[in-house]
Design an enzyme around this catalytic site. Structure first.
Site, PDB file in Angstrom:
ATOM      1  N   ARG B 268      47.053  42.994  34.867  1.00 54.23           N
ATOM      2  CA  ARG B 268      47.077  44.446  34.712  1.00 54.23           C
ATOM      3  C   ARG B 268      47.062  44.743  33.217  1.00 54.23           C
ATOM      4  O   ARG B 268      48.058  44.556  32.540  1.00 54.23           O
ATOM      5  CB  ARG B 268      48.372  44.959  35.360  1.00 54.23           C
ATOM      6  N   HIS B 272      52.383  49.684  33.875  1.00 52.04           N
ATOM      7  CA  HIS B 272      52.439  49.989  35.315  1.00 52.04           C
ATOM      8  C   HIS B 272      51.841  51.362  35.586  1.00 52.04           C
ATOM      9  O   HIS B 272      50.980  51.536  36.438  1.00 52.04           O
ATOM     10  CB  HIS B 272      53.896  49.932  35.776  1.00 52.04           C
ATOM     11  N   TYR B 281      58.484  44.345  27.952  1.00 57.95           N
ATOM     12  CA  TYR B 281      58.612  43.135  28.776  1.00 57.95           C
ATOM     13  C   TYR B 281      57.445  42.149  28.649  1.00 57.95           C
ATOM     14  O   TYR B 281      57.445  41.139  29.317  1.00 57.95           O
ATOM     15  CB  TYR B 281      58.846  43.515  30.242  1.00 57.95           C
TER      16      TYR B 281
END
Lengths: 343, 384
Positions: B268, B272, B281
């Site tokens: 990805r 998100h 992260y």
């Protein structure tokens, strides 16, 4: 020809008649095949209609429910059995997030004509996790119809209507009534969804109930007439959603007193909803506060103690006794709660 | 019981094209393995269609991200980087087949031919699902994780019962393979030999939680084996491998051999959603590494090297993608027409009496006479 028919036989016949009349009807769940269901409601259906129409599934309630959703997308009308009400909780997300919402989220383009059958409530000496009254979760979820028949005739008629409905129906079958009987000729049609039934006409107080507590209400009414000279009208809701405000309010306006009887734990339950609706609509007709009779606000008890938990005739009569029959408010007792108070 | 060796995924993800667009055919071991598993590099014509779909899909995705920054969408979960997973499996579906997408699969919806404004309805927030699921054979985008996999299993079984020859394709992410419904869906489909194909887009993160904290499985594809489900893993950034593996999976399911689980290894590229901060992260080095594995670049390099694609065609498709994005932009800048009373229309086939009362209350509120309305009808005069 009318003959003695059990509630369970009425359900079995309703499933048979639906399977016969509509090829898109499928019946499935845990143990519904060769065994005929743990309560034998699907007895003989696999034998008579074949594995393709009535079949066992893997033991997974979310899977059963989600699988039924997918089958609806292909034009089927699934009737699924949850075996026991408290076993239905793994499927809760499927029921609340998908079954109840699919019509709404797709603006009517994708509908889920499915029936979720739950052997429901207690009074049969079942061990832990076999006797919950879980209607509160379902009536609180818009998009579901919630039905609980109390007579064999209604069991047949309401199940036929549920299967024919284009909306999902939570169908609550009181386990304690499976072996109750009535003189009946099938097929039969009773009042449709959304209509309550007056099971006993009375003039002094309206006792509003549904499902497993209807026989209790009628017993209490007979005793009240014989021993206290109270003429109790018993209203059986039959369908919790849609709710028949009209019949309930008309009865309470006539009698001037109302008690709501439900087997489930009382706090924030169906009984509270009915009591609120009656108070909102009938305030000027009421001679006393609307009282509730319910189970206790605790996890369902072990079988040896379940009769302490369940609302019985005594608790119903004690509650009726608190309805200010002298037209003087009785200030010595708290109106809230379900504790028996001897008048 | 199935022979377990027939269920096991390829030990390494299936790959035909290396990141620079060269083929893996130079490696005889790899070539023999792929051939033995029944995979072959798809025809140029099919790969050109996938390439074009990715160019347009990518442009749609970046346009949607931009619209979010302009406040036109409530939220947008981008699938940039997962373009091969979004486009190749959908182009390989037939018209009778059903698709079960998640919220991250808007690019797949556009590839399916769904109007982009209808595809973005959920994320704009004017309704939960903007397209007709029955007409498009595409279920509403599913937000509760993995719950759509059991729907896909049921739909697949329904198609088996009806004899339509259709398959159901369920999309799911790596994190959602931890959810129970994923397992129940695979198991149901296996037991009933339902023609279900589940594609796990393993993009390495469930919002912020990395795969290492999600699963101890050697690969997520192995989760199918325990259910007797044929399983495969594929390089999700290799459009040629994606097309070949998905075609093979559909053929297996369509032939009545039961479901297939495919894990696509991908990444990805965006956070998100626009509400997320991926720098908390993951490292920029990791993102840079995956930038070098871009599926669109990879396939384009292969097709150009083969002489199947030239600058003129690249420019032509680029212009088509720009026109597509411009159309989306224009239509999404128009204020959506919403009718509050539509809220009441599809709760039930027939509204309950209680819902009718509430509709009247809201109608009065909208009319500006809320003081005159009340959800509870006037009670009768005291009768006692």
């Amino acid at each position: 020809m009318s003959r003695p028919t059990t509630y369970a036989q009425a359900l079995n016949t309703a499933l048979r008649d639906s399977l016969t009349q509509d090829e898109s009807v499928l019946v499935f769940g845990e143990d519904v095949g060769a065994l005929g269901g743990v309560f034998r409601i699907t007895d003989g259906l696999t034998r008579d209609f074949g594995e393709e129409r009535c079949f066992d599934t893997p033991l997974a309630e979310a899977g059963i429910t989600g699988f039924a959703i997918g089958l609806c997308m292909q034009g089927f009308r699934p009737v699924i059995e949850m075996q026991f009400d408290a076993f239905g909780y793994p499927a809760f997300e499927q029921v609340v997030s998908h079954v109840a919402k699919m019509r709404n989220r797709t603006r009517g383009q994708l509908t889920l004509p499915m029936v979720l059958r739950y052997p429901y409530a207690g009074g049969i000496g079942g061990v832990e996790h076999h006797c919950d009254s879980s209607e509160g979760y379902y009536v609180h979820t818009p998009g579901l119809h919630v039905v609980s028949p109390s007579t064999p005739a209604d069991a047949y008629s309401l199940l036929r209507e549920a299967i024919a409905s284009d909306d999902p129906v939570v169908f609550l079958e009181p386990k304690s009534l499976y072996w109750s009987k009535a003189e009946l000729e099938l097929p039969t049609r009773t009042e449709p969804f959304g209509r309550a039934a007056v099971r006993r006409v009375g003039s002094d107080v309206t006792l509003i109930t549904y499902g497993p507590q209807v026989p209790n209400a009628l017993r209490a009414a007979e005793i009240a007439a014989a021993e206290e000279d109270w003429d109790v009208e018993v209203v059986d809701l039959r369908t919790l959603v849609p709710f028949d405000d009209e019949t309930v309010a008309a009865s309470v306006r006539k009698t001037g007193r109302a008690v709501v009887l439900a087997e489930a734990q009382g706090f924030a339950g169906m009984g509270a909803e009915v009591a609120a609706r009656v108070s909102e609509r009938c305030f000027h007709s009421l001679a006393a506060p609307v009282l509730r009779v319910s189970g206790l606000d605790m996890p369902y008890p072990p079988p040896i103690l379940e009769h302490t938990y369940l609302p019985g005739v005594d608790r119903i009569l004690d509650t009726i006794a608190r309805l200010q029959w002298d037209d003087e408010p009785d200030l010595t007792h708290e109106a809230a709660g379900t504790q028996a108070v001897h008048a | 019981m199935s022979d377990i060796t027939s269920l096991l995924p390829c030990p390494q993800p299936v790959r035909f094209l290396d990141p620079d667009g060269s083929t893996t055919e130079h490696d005889p071991g790899t070539a023999a393995t792929l051939e033995a598993r029944g995979y072959s590099i798809p025809a140029e014509e099919d790969l050109l269609a996938v390439w074009r779909g990715m160019v347009i899909g990518r442009r749609f995705d970046t346009q949607a991200t931009a619209l979010t920054k302009q406040g036109r969408l409530a939220v947008y979960p981008s699938s940039r980087g997962q373009d091969a997973c979004q486009v190749a499996p959908v182009l390989a579906l037939g018209e009778q087949d059903w698709l079960f997408p998640t919220y991250r699969d808007s690019m797949a919806l556009v590839t399916r031919g769904i109007d982009p404004v209808e595809a973005l309805t959920l994320l704009r927030g004017d309704w939960h699902c903007g397209y007709d699921p029955v007409a498009t054979r595409t279920a509403p985008q599913c937000t509760p994780l993995s719950t759509q996999i059991v729907h896909a299993a049921g739909a697949a079984d329904g198609m088996r019962r009806r004899g339509t020859g259709g398959v159901a394709l369920g999309f799911i992410g790596d994190g959602a393979t931890s959810e129970g419904d994923f397992h129940e869906g695979l198991n149901f489909a296996a037991v009933f030999d339902a023609p279900l194909v589940v594609l796990v887009q393993n993009n390495k993160y469930a919002i912020s939680v990395p795969l290492a904290k999600q699963s101890k499985a050697p690969a997520l594809a192995y989760k199918g084996v325990g259910y007797g489900v044929r399983s495969e893993q594929v390089d999700g950034n290799d459009p040629a491998a994606m097309l070949s593996v998905m075609r093979s999976a559909y053929a297996h399911a369509r032939a009545g051999h039961g479901p297939v689980l495919v894990e696509a290894h991908t990444y990805r590229m965006e956070a998100h959603t626009n509400a997320d901060d991926a720098t908390r992260y993951r490292t920029s080095e990791e993102v840079d590494d995956w930038t070098g594995q871009d599926p669109v670049v990879r396939l384009q390099a292969y097709l150009v090297a083969r002489g199947a694609l030239d600058e003129a065609r690249i420019e032509e498709v680029r212009e088509q993608a720009e026109a597509f994005a411009a159309d989306v932009r224009t239509r999404m800048h128009a204020e959506p027409k919403v009718d509050p009373m539509a809220l009441f229309e599809h709760v039930y086939a027939e509204p309950t009496p209680q819902l009718r009362e509430q509709a009247e209350m809201v109608r009065a509120e909208i009319a500006g006479s809320a003081h005159a309305a009340h959800p509870v009808p006037e009670t009768e005069e005291a009768t006692r």
